[in-house]
Design a protein around this motif. Structure first.
Motif, PDB file in Angstrom:
ATOM      1  N   ASP A  13      29.583 -45.725   2.560  1.00 61.99           N
ATOM      2  CA  ASP A  13      28.150 -45.478   2.448  1.00 61.99           C
ATOM      3  C   ASP A  13      27.422 -46.625   3.108  1.00 61.99           C
ATOM      4  OD1 ASP A  13      28.159 -43.090   0.632  1.00 61.99           O
ATOM      5  OD2 ASP A  13      29.178 -44.521  -0.680  1.00 61.99           O
ATOM      6  N   PHE A  14      26.096 -46.450   3.289  1.00 61.59           N
ATOM      7  CA  PHE A  14      25.316 -47.571   3.791  1.00 61.59           C
ATOM      8  C   PHE A  14      24.577 -48.202   2.629  1.00 61.59           C
ATOM      9  CE2 PHE A  14      21.805 -49.725   6.020  1.00 61.59           C
ATOM     10  CZ  PHE A  14      22.570 -50.521   6.845  1.00 61.59           C
ATOM     11  N   GLY A  15      25.257 -49.156   1.988  1.00 54.83           N
ATOM     12  CA  GLY A  15      24.688 -49.842   0.839  1.00 54.83           C
ATOM     13  C   GLY A  15      24.603 -51.332   1.092  1.00 54.83           C
ATOM     14  N   GLY A  16      24.635 -52.099  -0.009  1.00 51.20           N
ATOM     15  CA  GLY A  16      24.454 -53.544   0.102  1.00 51.20           C
ATOM     16  C   GLY A  16      25.494 -54.236   0.948  1.00 51.20           C
ATOM     17  N   SER A  17      26.790 -53.949   0.698  1.00 56.16           N
ATOM     18  CA  SER A  17      27.831 -54.648   1.456  1.00 56.16           C
ATOM     19  C   SER A  17      27.791 -54.261   2.925  1.00 56.16           C
ATOM     20  CB  SER A  17      29.213 -54.361   0.862  1.00 56.16           C
ATOM     21  OG  SER A  17      29.527 -52.986   0.945  1.00 56.16           O
ATOM     22  N   GLU A  18      27.440 -52.992   3.216  1.00 53.78           N
ATOM     23  CA  GLU A  18      27.319 -52.577   4.613  1.00 53.78           C
ATOM     24  C   GLU A  18      26.169 -53.312   5.303  1.00 53.78           C
ATOM     25  OE1 GLU A  18      29.961 -49.942   2.736  1.00 53.78           O
ATOM     26  OE2 GLU A  18      27.901 -50.373   2.145  1.00 53.78           O
ATOM     27  N   LYS A  19      25.085 -53.531   4.569  1.00 55.19           N
ATOM     28  CA  LYS A  19      23.962 -54.287   5.134  1.00 55.19           C
ATOM     29  C   LYS A  19      24.371 -55.723   5.424  1.00 55.19           C
ATOM     30  CE  LYS A  19      20.179 -51.649   3.063  1.00 55.19           C
ATOM     31  NZ  LYS A  19      19.027 -51.686   2.139  1.00 55.19           N
ATOM     32  N   VAL A  20      25.140 -56.305   4.502  1.00 53.76           N
ATOM     33  CA  VAL A  20      25.634 -57.669   4.708  1.00 53.76           C
ATOM     34  C   VAL A  20      26.462 -57.737   5.984  1.00 53.76           C
ATOM     35  CG1 VAL A  20      27.161 -59.464   3.817  1.00 53.76           C
ATOM     36  CG2 VAL A  20      25.615 -58.268   2.260  1.00 53.76           C
ATOM     37  N   ASN A  21      27.391 -56.804   6.131  1.00 56.19           N
ATOM     38  CA  ASN A  21      28.267 -56.803   7.299  1.00 56.19           C
ATOM     39  C   ASN A  21      27.499 -56.557   8.588  1.00 56.19           C
ATOM     40  OD1 ASN A  21      30.955 -57.233   6.183  1.00 56.19           O
ATOM     41  ND2 ASN A  21      30.676 -55.284   5.154  1.00 56.19           N
ATOM     42  N   LEU A  22      26.569 -55.613   8.557  1.00 54.31           N
ATOM     43  CA  LEU A  22      25.779 -55.323   9.746  1.00 54.31           C
ATOM     44  C   LEU A  22      24.943 -56.535  10.146  1.00 54.31           C
ATOM     45  CD1 LEU A  22      25.023 -53.180  11.813  1.00 54.31           C
ATOM     46  CD2 LEU A  22      23.227 -52.387  10.257  1.00 54.31           C
ATOM     47  N   THR A  23      24.385 -57.210   9.166  1.00 53.10           N
ATOM     48  CA  THR A  23      23.593 -58.409   9.442  1.00 53.10           C
ATOM     49  C   THR A  23      24.451 -59.481  10.101  1.00 53.10           C
ATOM     50  OG1 THR A  23      22.156 -57.961   7.547  1.00 53.10           O
ATOM     51  CG2 THR A  23      22.165 -60.209   8.399  1.00 53.10           C
ATOM     52  N   PHE A  24      25.645 -59.706   9.565  1.00 50.68           N
ATOM     53  CA  PHE A  24      26.515 -60.729  10.146  1.00 50.68           C
ATOM     54  C   PHE A  24      26.949 -60.356  11.555  1.00 50.68           C
ATOM     55  CE2 PHE A  24      30.748 -62.581  10.904  1.00 50.68           C
ATOM     56  CZ  PHE A  24      30.406 -63.924  10.835  1.00 50.68           C
ATOM     57  N   LEU A  25      27.366 -59.119  11.744  1.00 55.38           N
ATOM     58  CA  LEU A  25      27.839 -58.691  13.065  1.00 55.38           C
ATOM     59  C   LEU A  25      26.730 -58.723  14.103  1.00 55.38           C
ATOM     60  CD1 LEU A  25      30.141 -55.746  11.949  1.00 55.38           C
ATOM     61  CD2 LEU A  25      30.877 -57.944  12.878  1.00 55.38           C
ATOM     62  N   ASN A  26      25.488 -58.590  13.666  1.00 52.63           N
ATOM     63  CA  ASN A  26      24.354 -58.663  14.590  1.00 52.63           C
ATOM     64  C   ASN A  26      23.955 -60.092  14.932  1.00 52.63           C
ATOM     65  OD1 ASN A  26      23.988 -55.913  14.944  1.00 52.63           O
ATOM     66  ND2 ASN A  26      22.517 -55.721  13.279  1.00 52.63           N
ATOM     67  N   HIS A  27      24.382 -61.062  14.107  1.00 55.88           N
ATOM     68  CA  HIS A  27      23.898 -62.434  14.291  1.00 55.88           C
ATOM     69  C   HIS A  27      24.999 -63.476  14.507  1.00 55.88           C
ATOM     70  CE1 HIS A  27      20.385 -60.476  12.387  1.00 55.88           C
ATOM     71  NE2 HIS A  27      19.690 -61.345  13.073  1.00 55.88           N
ATOM     72  N   VAL A  28      26.260 -63.108  14.372  1.00 55.31           N
ATOM     73  CA  VAL A  28      27.339 -64.070  14.573  1.00 55.31           C
ATOM     74  C   VAL A  28      27.303 -64.599  16.007  1.00 55.31           C
ATOM     75  CG1 VAL A  28      28.993 -62.268  15.230  1.00 55.31           C
ATOM     76  CG2 VAL A  28      29.828 -64.429  14.266  1.00 55.31           C
ATOM     77  N   ASP A  29      27.719 -65.825  16.181  1.00 53.64           N
ATOM     78  CA  ASP A  29      27.743 -66.453  17.505  1.00 53.64           C
ATOM     79  C   ASP A  29      28.908 -65.878  18.309  1.00 53.64           C
ATOM     80  OD1 ASP A  29      27.803 -68.042  19.744  1.00 53.64           O
ATOM     81  OD2 ASP A  29      27.447 -69.914  18.657  1.00 53.64           O
ATOM     82  N   ARG A  30      28.608 -64.952  19.189  1.00 59.47           N
ATOM     83  CA  ARG A  30      29.657 -64.256  19.932  1.00 59.47           C
ATOM     84  C   ARG A  30      30.170 -65.061  21.123  1.00 59.47           C
ATOM     85  NH1 ARG A  30      28.045 -57.921  20.170  1.00 59.47           N
ATOM     86  NH2 ARG A  30      30.192 -57.810  20.955  1.00 59.47           N
ATOM     87  N   LYS A  31      29.590 -66.217  21.339  1.00 57.95           N
ATOM     88  CA  LYS A  31      30.147 -67.132  22.339  1.00 57.95           C
ATOM     89  C   LYS A  31      31.329 -67.911  21.756  1.00 57.95           C
ATOM     90  CE  LYS A  31      25.787 -67.780  24.817  1.00 57.95           C
ATOM     91  NZ  LYS A  31      24.731 -68.766  25.208  1.00 57.95           N
ATOM     92  N   LEU A  32      31.353 -68.022  20.424  1.00 54.57           N
ATOM     93  CA  LEU A  32      32.434 -68.745  19.751  1.00 54.57           C
ATOM     94  C   LEU A  32      33.466 -67.818  19.134  1.00 54.57           C
ATOM     95  CD1 LEU A  32      30.410 -71.535  17.874  1.00 54.57           C
ATOM     96  CD2 LEU A  32      31.689 -71.755  20.009  1.00 54.57           C
ATOM     97  N   PHE A  33      33.003 -66.644  18.679  1.00 53.02           N
ATOM     98  CA  PHE A  33      33.896 -65.746  17.947  1.00 53.02           C
ATOM     99  C   PHE A  33      33.905 -64.361  18.584  1.00 53.02           C
ATOM    100  CE2 PHE A  33      32.164 -68.859  14.963  1.00 53.02           C
ATOM    101  CZ  PHE A  33      33.337 -69.449  14.518  1.00 53.02           C
TER     102      PHE A  33
END
Length: 394
Positions: A12-32
């Motif tokens: 579902d799109f709930g709290g944990s999905e929001k957490v994951n989406l937020t991280f995947l949208n903001h993680v430093d993709r030059k490092l990881f």
């Protein structure tokens, strides 16, 4: 660049999905270099989370079962998923595994041990609505003892993990974060058009809940509170935004009292910003929580919040200062405090502005992302793993 296998179950799109989406949208993709592994149900349509991720990442979908549970048991699903995951991680030369949720942990931790790479788990909390979930949670807690690092989203979850026999030194508390809205509320309210469009009268107060409609969310107590307020003549509309297994039961509660035009079930919505901007008060009536994303989002929009004293909520909300706290399952306390907030606009303004300040200082996205990235870096920089990683990069 370090290759991270990021494993989760986006049912579902709930709290944990929001957490994951937020991280995947903001993680430093030059490092990881992140490789999302989505544990999906092949008989279900792709939900909002999967569609969002597919636009940004190449994803690996791993079916968690061959068929729905009501069509028969799938006794070998854990073994089958584990083998497929192990093969994928080996082929992609993954250097670190980060899991979210019990099923991801159960197959992810052993995979990390076999591949001799570090493992991180984010623990969002334990929900035991049936005997199967209770069993999986017990297995999950056992498996987590072999994880290298556990990120807990609240102190309460950390305490629960320690009681399960997990070493305190393995657990780091990183509360969830949210991006501050660019369309914060101003006073007087700036949402007149939105309210008019949805048929809300000028004199009516608007209350909202956003989230999954399941037992642990306690939405029935908000419905009971709303019915009481309407029965005593308070002019209000209550919007229940979300979907889940309890929706029919909750709708029946409202229909039986004849308030279906005042307590409104909208179903799942993607335009949460529009709904938040028209609310006078946000209510989170949960029976259990970690650090709820819906609560943080409401605060980031400048919406006054009323929530229950569960999980990590009291670490975010200081009663009467940046929100209002009540005890769980107490629908009368919800109703009484809503009534107070209705008729004291200066109090609503005060707690909303203070909430915005708390979000900006303590729950901002950049600091939160760096804390998680630091967990990766600390593990990957450990001599235990350094030689293995260096050999992979040759």
């Amino acid at each position: 660049m370090l290759r991270v296998g990021y494993i989760l179950t986006p049912i579902d799109f709930g709290g944990s999905e929001k957490v994951n989406l937020t991280f995947l949208n903001h993680v430093d993709r030059k490092l990881f270099d992140i490789y999302p592994v989505l544990l999906t149900r092949p008989w279900e349509k792709h939900n909002f989370f999967i569609r969002e991720i597919e636009d940004k990442y190449p994803v690996f979908e791993l079916p968690v079962a061959l068929r729905p549970r009501d069509q028969g048991s799938d006794y070998f699903r854990v073994i089958r998923c584990f083998k497929k995951l192990l093969c994928f991680l080996h082929q992609m030369r993954i250097q670190l595994i980060h899991t979210h949720g019990y099923f991801a942990d159960i197959i992810g931790v052993p995979a990390a041990k076999i591949l001799k790479i570090p493992h991180v788990s984010t623990c969002h909390g334990f929900i035991s609505n049936d005997i199967n979930l209770e069993l999986y949670n017990k297995v999950n807690r056992t498996v987590l003892r072999f994880s290298d690092r556990i990120i807990s989203v609240s102190e309460q979850i950390k305490n629960d993990l320690e009681k399960s026999g997990i070493r305190k030194s393995k657990i780091t508390v990183i509360q969830n974060a949210v991006q501050t809205s660019q369309k914060k509320k101003t006073y007087p309210m700036n949402d007149t058009k939105l309210r008019y469009f949805r048929g809300i009268k000028k004199e009516e107060y608007v209350v909202g809940y956003v989230g999954r409609l399941s037992e642990e969310k306690g939405v029935g107590y908000l419905v009971e509170a709303g019915i009481h307020l309407l029965e005593i003549g308070e002019l209000c509309k209550i919007f229940i935004i979300g979907d889940g297994p309890q929706r029919k039961k909750l709708e029946d509660m409202v229909l039986m009292k004849g308030y279906e035009n005042d307590i409104i079930f909208t179903g799942f919505q993607t335009n949460i910003e529009e709904w938040m901007l028209m609310l006078d008060i946000f209510v989170l009536p949960s029976l259990t929580e970690g650090t709820p994303m819906a609560l943080l989002e409401a605060m980031s929009f400048g919406v006054p919040v009323l929530a229950t004293r569960v999980g990590g909520v009291p670490k975010v909300i200081e009663n009467g200062i940046n929100g209002v706290l009540v005890n769980p399952t107490d629908s009368m306390a919800i109703a009484e405090n809503l009534k107070i907030l209705f008729h004291h606009p200066s109090l609503r303004k005060k707690i909303a502005l203070k909430a915005l300040s708390v979000i900006e200082k303590q729950h901002n996205i950049n600091d939160w992302c760096k804390k998680i990235e630091n967990q990766y870096t600390l593990l990957l920089g450990n001599n235990k793993w350094r030689k293995k990683i260096d050999s992979q990069n040759v």
